[in-house]
Design an enzyme around this catalytic site. Structure first.
Site, PDB file in Angstrom:
ATOM      1  N   THR A  24      42.750  31.558  29.630  1.00 52.64           N
ATOM      2  CA  THR A  24      41.929  30.341  29.564  1.00 52.64           C
ATOM      3  C   THR A  24      40.455  30.597  29.849  1.00 52.64           C
ATOM      4  O   THR A  24      39.713  29.659  30.144  1.00 52.64           O
ATOM      5  CB  THR A  24      42.450  29.291  30.571  1.00 52.64           C
ATOM      6  N   TRP A  25      40.021  31.838  29.787  1.00 55.96           N
ATOM      7  CA  TRP A  25      38.612  32.144  30.046  1.00 55.96           C
ATOM      8  C   TRP A  25      37.730  31.350  29.095  1.00 55.96           C
ATOM      9  O   TRP A  25      37.945  31.331  27.878  1.00 55.96           O
ATOM     10  CB  TRP A  25      38.382  33.652  29.869  1.00 55.96           C
ATOM     11  N   TYR A  58      36.238  30.624  36.324  1.00 56.07           N
ATOM     12  CA  TYR A  58      36.096  30.170  34.947  1.00 56.07           C
ATOM     13  C   TYR A  58      35.492  28.755  34.936  1.00 56.07           C
ATOM     14  O   TYR A  58      36.176  27.768  35.182  1.00 56.07           O
ATOM     15  CB  TYR A  58      37.435  30.163  34.223  1.00 56.07           C
ATOM     16  N   GLN A 166      46.222  42.742  36.838  1.00 59.21           N
ATOM     17  CA  GLN A 166      45.671  42.267  35.569  1.00 59.21           C
ATOM     18  C   GLN A 166      44.454  43.109  35.202  1.00 59.21           C
ATOM     19  O   GLN A 166      43.530  43.250  36.000  1.00 59.21           O
ATOM     20  CB  GLN A 166      45.288  40.792  35.702  1.00 59.21           C
ATOM     21  N   TYR A 194      44.288  41.375  29.778  1.00 61.73           N
ATOM     22  CA  TYR A 194      43.396  40.332  29.294  1.00 61.73           C
ATOM     23  C   TYR A 194      42.561  40.880  28.144  1.00 61.73           C
ATOM     24  O   TYR A 194      42.388  42.088  28.004  1.00 61.73           O
ATOM     25  CB  TYR A 194      42.537  39.744  30.416  1.00 61.73           C
TER      26      TYR A 194
END
Length: 286
Positions: A24-25, A58, A166, A194
């Protein structure tokens, strides 16, 4: 016609998840896109995806707000992840950051809470806060993000074993294959990629991807180069991919990428075009 099972990953705590998740960046940055972003996340959950990854960084909580709206009536379908900034990761600051994230998300718990990257605050403080949050039921488990091999070794010396690490990982960024990925897999720490299909268009216009894509069909039609790049990440053991999809159509394309099974010929061609590392490389970060 038989269907091929979609890739899945079992975490050290026994939870099995689809290997494809949702990032959702930059979601929430533009009000005009908010409705599409919410529908995209909801369509992913409705199609069986579970992981939604966000962070307090974010949009200073705007992304978490989008996720919270998307989760209304669907919270039980999601494996929800957020992250604490390293400058907030003291024993007190981590708890306060988590409480803020929960408020933005409109939920009473996170399934996984990550330290966004290594910082100056001793990890013992962050770990104490993670354990406190677990005891209070505000998080189910904890992990890290952007930790290189030496960072993970430092955690192990403390007796701290994150559930997930991550990292940036894609055809363009394979450096972690030399040491970090095998090290984490041996320690039963799942890797989460990611930006698995890159940030810009350069990767997706690469001639090797353009040559491989026509060899594959999905339920939505001929494969795209982005789907090939995503399928390559998903084929790796112990790896979850969290691409962002800002529209339901983009989400559907990501979901269809799970249908692709790359051949040995495909994989050999990708290795030639994007060679695996021959030596230790510093962890790439975006």
């Amino acid at each position: 016609m038989t269907t091929t099972p979609h890739p899945a990953v079992t975490l050290r705590n026994g939870i099995t998840l689809p290997a494809l998740g949702m990032g959702t960046w930059r979601m929430g940055d533009e009000a005009s896109r908010r409705a599409d972003e919410i529908r995209s996340l909801q369509s992913g959950l409705d199609a069986g995806l579970r992981i939604i990854d966000t962070a307090e960084m974010y949009g200073h909580g705007r992304s978490e707000g989008v996720v919270g709206e998307a989760l209304r009536g669907r919270r039980d379908r999601a494996f929800l992840i957020s992250k604490v900034l390293p400058q907030n990761a003291s024993s007190k600051g981590t708890v306060e950051a988590c409480e803020r994230s929960l408020k933005h998300l409109g939920t009473d718990h996170l399934d996984l809470y990550l330290l966004h990257w290594p910082g100056a605050i001793p990890f013992t403080e962050t770990l104490y806060a993670f354990e406190t949050l677990k005891e209070r039921g505000l998080i189910r488990d904890w992990g890290v993000s952007n930790f290189d091999t030496a960072d993970m070794d430092d955690l192990a010396e403390l007796g701290a074993y994150p559930l997930v690490n991550q990292i940036l990982y894609s055809l363009e960024y394979r450096g972690t294959e030399h040491d970090l990925l095998p090290r984490d897999e041996k320690a039963r720490i799942t890797s989460m990629a990611y930006c698995p299909i890159g940030q810009g268009g350069d990767l997706l216009h690469h001639p090797t991807l353009r040559a491989i894509a026509p060899r594959h069909e999905t339920s939505l039609g001929p494969a795209t180069t982005a789907q090939i790049a995503l399928a390559w990440v998903l084929h790796r053991r112990n790896m979850i991919a969290i691409p962002k999809a800002a529209t339901p159509h983009h989400q559907a394309l990501n979901i269809a990428a799970q249908e692709i099974r790359l051949s040995r010929k495909d994989l050999a061609a990708l290795d030639e075009a994007f060679p695996p590392p021959r030596r230790k490389e510093p962890l790439a970060v975006i």
